[in-house]
Design a protein around this motif. Structure first.
Motif, PDB file in Angstrom:
ATOM      1  N   PHE A  27       5.587  53.782  75.731  1.00 34.66           N
ATOM      2  CA  PHE A  27       6.341  53.608  74.488  1.00 34.66           C
ATOM      3  C   PHE A  27       6.652  52.129  74.254  1.00 34.66           C
ATOM      4  CE2 PHE A  27      10.026  53.458  71.723  1.00 34.66           C
ATOM      5  CZ  PHE A  27       9.597  54.283  70.694  1.00 34.66           C
ATOM      6  N   GLU A  28       7.064  51.417  75.305  1.00 31.79           N
ATOM      7  CA  GLU A  28       7.354  49.992  75.153  1.00 31.79           C
ATOM      8  C   GLU A  28       6.107  49.219  74.730  1.00 31.79           C
ATOM      9  OE1 GLU A  28      11.137  49.509  78.204  1.00 31.79           O
ATOM     10  OE2 GLU A  28       9.134  48.971  78.922  1.00 31.79           O
ATOM     11  N   ASP A  29       4.944  49.594  75.247  1.00 30.18           N
ATOM     12  CA  ASP A  29       3.686  48.976  74.814  1.00 30.18           C
ATOM     13  C   ASP A  29       3.401  49.293  73.348  1.00 30.18           C
ATOM     14  OD1 ASP A  29       3.253  47.863  77.307  1.00 30.18           O
ATOM     15  OD2 ASP A  29       1.816  49.404  77.945  1.00 30.18           O
ATOM     16  N   ASP A  33       8.555  46.368  72.496  1.00 29.41           N
ATOM     17  CA  ASP A  33       9.953  46.031  72.755  1.00 29.41           C
ATOM     18  C   ASP A  33      10.468  46.874  73.915  1.00 29.41           C
ATOM     19  OD1 ASP A  33      12.224  44.551  72.273  1.00 29.41           O
ATOM     20  OD2 ASP A  33      12.835  45.650  70.482  1.00 29.41           O
ATOM     21  N   GLU A  34      11.634  46.497  74.470  1.00 36.20           N
ATOM     22  CA  GLU A  34      12.187  47.187  75.626  1.00 36.20           C
ATOM     23  C   GLU A  34      13.137  48.320  75.232  1.00 36.20           C
ATOM     24  OE1 GLU A  34      13.845  44.692  78.654  1.00 36.20           O
ATOM     25  OE2 GLU A  34      12.336  43.151  78.294  1.00 36.20           O
ATOM     26  N   PHE A  35      12.999  49.445  75.901  1.00 32.13           N
ATOM     27  CA  PHE A  35      13.819  50.641  75.699  1.00 32.13           C
ATOM     28  C   PHE A  35      15.280  50.393  76.068  1.00 32.13           C
ATOM     29  CE2 PHE A  35      15.841  54.197  77.909  1.00 32.13           C
ATOM     30  CZ  PHE A  35      15.915  55.129  76.895  1.00 32.13           C
ATOM     31  N   GLU A  36      16.212  50.988  75.260  1.00 36.61           N
ATOM     32  CA  GLU A  36      17.634  50.964  75.595  1.00 36.61           C
ATOM     33  C   GLU A  36      18.253  52.362  75.643  1.00 36.61           C
ATOM     34  OE1 GLU A  36      19.896  48.237  73.251  1.00 36.61           O
ATOM     35  OE2 GLU A  36      19.100  46.517  74.336  1.00 36.61           O
ATOM     36  N   ALA A  37      17.939  53.218  74.657  1.00 37.00           N
ATOM     37  CA  ALA A  37      18.525  54.563  74.618  1.00 37.00           C
ATOM     38  C   ALA A  37      17.678  55.466  73.730  1.00 37.00           C
ATOM     39  CB  ALA A  37      19.953  54.507  74.098  1.00 37.00           C
ATOM     40  N   MET A  38      17.880  56.782  73.884  1.00 36.59           N
ATOM     41  CA  MET A  38      17.198  57.750  73.029  1.00 36.59           C
ATOM     42  C   MET A  38      18.139  58.897  72.698  1.00 36.59           C
ATOM     43  SD  MET A  38      14.605  59.358  75.946  1.00 36.59           S
ATOM     44  CE  MET A  38      13.235  59.192  74.910  1.00 36.59           C
ATOM     45  N   THR A  54      15.578  46.936  72.235  1.00 31.85           N
ATOM     46  CA  THR A  54      16.374  45.720  72.138  1.00 31.85           C
ATOM     47  C   THR A  54      16.503  45.243  70.695  1.00 31.85           C
ATOM     48  OG1 THR A  54      15.641  45.087  74.341  1.00 31.85           O
ATOM     49  CG2 THR A  54      16.582  43.347  72.982  1.00 31.85           C
ATOM     50  N   ASN A  55      15.422  45.312  69.924  1.00 33.89           N
ATOM     51  CA  ASN A  55      15.422  44.764  68.572  1.00 33.89           C
ATOM     52  C   ASN A  55      15.255  45.781  67.446  1.00 33.89           C
ATOM     53  OD1 ASN A  55      15.514  41.879  69.308  1.00 33.89           O
ATOM     54  ND2 ASN A  55      13.561  42.362  70.286  1.00 33.89           N
ATOM     55  N   PHE A  56      14.998  47.049  67.790  1.00 30.55           N
ATOM     56  CA  PHE A  56      14.703  48.041  66.750  1.00 30.55           C
ATOM     57  C   PHE A  56      15.406  49.371  66.996  1.00 30.55           C
ATOM     58  CE2 PHE A  56      10.923  45.330  67.068  1.00 30.55           C
ATOM     59  CZ  PHE A  56      10.787  44.915  65.761  1.00 30.55           C
ATOM     60  N   PRO A  76      14.557  47.097  62.025  1.00 32.48           N
ATOM     61  CA  PRO A  76      15.256  46.048  62.767  1.00 32.48           C
ATOM     62  C   PRO A  76      16.731  46.408  62.972  1.00 32.48           C
ATOM     63  CG  PRO A  76      13.988  45.098  60.963  1.00 32.48           C
ATOM     64  CD  PRO A  76      13.962  46.592  60.798  1.00 32.48           C
ATOM     65  N   ARG A  77      17.230  46.191  64.176  1.00 37.53           N
ATOM     66  CA  ARG A  77      18.624  46.493  64.498  1.00 37.53           C
ATOM     67  C   ARG A  77      19.574  45.506  63.859  1.00 37.53           C
ATOM     68  NH1 ARG A  77      19.488  48.152  70.700  1.00 37.53           N
ATOM     69  NH2 ARG A  77      21.591  48.307  69.942  1.00 37.53           N
ATOM     70  N   ASN A  78      19.226  44.246  63.858  1.00 38.95           N
ATOM     71  CA  ASN A  78      20.092  43.200  63.306  1.00 38.95           C
ATOM     72  C   ASN A  78      19.283  42.317  62.367  1.00 38.95           C
ATOM     73  OD1 ASN A  78      22.421  43.883  64.960  1.00 38.95           O
ATOM     74  ND2 ASN A  78      21.174  43.159  66.662  1.00 38.95           N
ATOM     75  N   PRO A  79      19.017  42.832  61.164  1.00 43.31           N
ATOM     76  CA  PRO A  79      18.186  42.041  60.254  1.00 43.31           C
ATOM     77  C   PRO A  79      18.897  40.752  59.862  1.00 43.31           C
ATOM     78  CG  PRO A  79      19.104  43.952  59.127  1.00 43.31           C
ATOM     79  CD  PRO A  79      19.465  44.080  60.574  1.00 43.31           C
ATOM     80  N   ALA A  80      18.139  39.680  59.775  1.00 43.27           N
ATOM     81  CA  ALA A  80      18.693  38.394  59.376  1.00 43.27           C
ATOM     82  C   ALA A  80      18.576  38.267  57.861  1.00 43.27           C
ATOM     83  CB  ALA A  80      17.930  37.267  60.059  1.00 43.27           C
TER      84      ALA A  80
END
Length: 82
Positions: A27-29, A33-38, A54-56, A76-80
């Motif tokens: 999934f990370e591939d 991005d790196e997994f945090e929660a599901m 981390t980012n999505f 995106p989790r924190n859109p700029a």
């Protein structure tokens, strides 16, 4: 009225469709991005509805036309905002 039980997991739970087995590494591939929660919508659900990285925030949608598969939408989790 139906009660929805949402389950949030901070450790990866491997899940399978008809075409793929999704481990944390695959999934990370896939999302880059790196997994945090599901989160699973219901206790009996085998495929998560949302996966945080981390980012999505990844929305997992099931598709069952000819076989059981998923599509992933990354938000995106924190859109700029500029």
């Amino acid at each position: 009225m139906k009660t929805v039980t949402r389950k949030l997991f901070c450790e990866w739970c491997t899940f399978t469709t008809d075409t793929e087995t999704y481990t944390q590494e695959t999934f990370e591939d896939l999302v880059g991005d790196e997994f945090e929660a599901m989160m699973f919508e219901n206790e009996d659900q085998a495929i998560p509805s949302y996966i945080w990285t981390t980012n999505f925030v990844c929305i997992i949608k099931r598709s069952t036309r000819m076989y059981n598969d998923i599509s992933v939408t990354k938000i995106p989790r924190n859109p700029a905002c500029e």
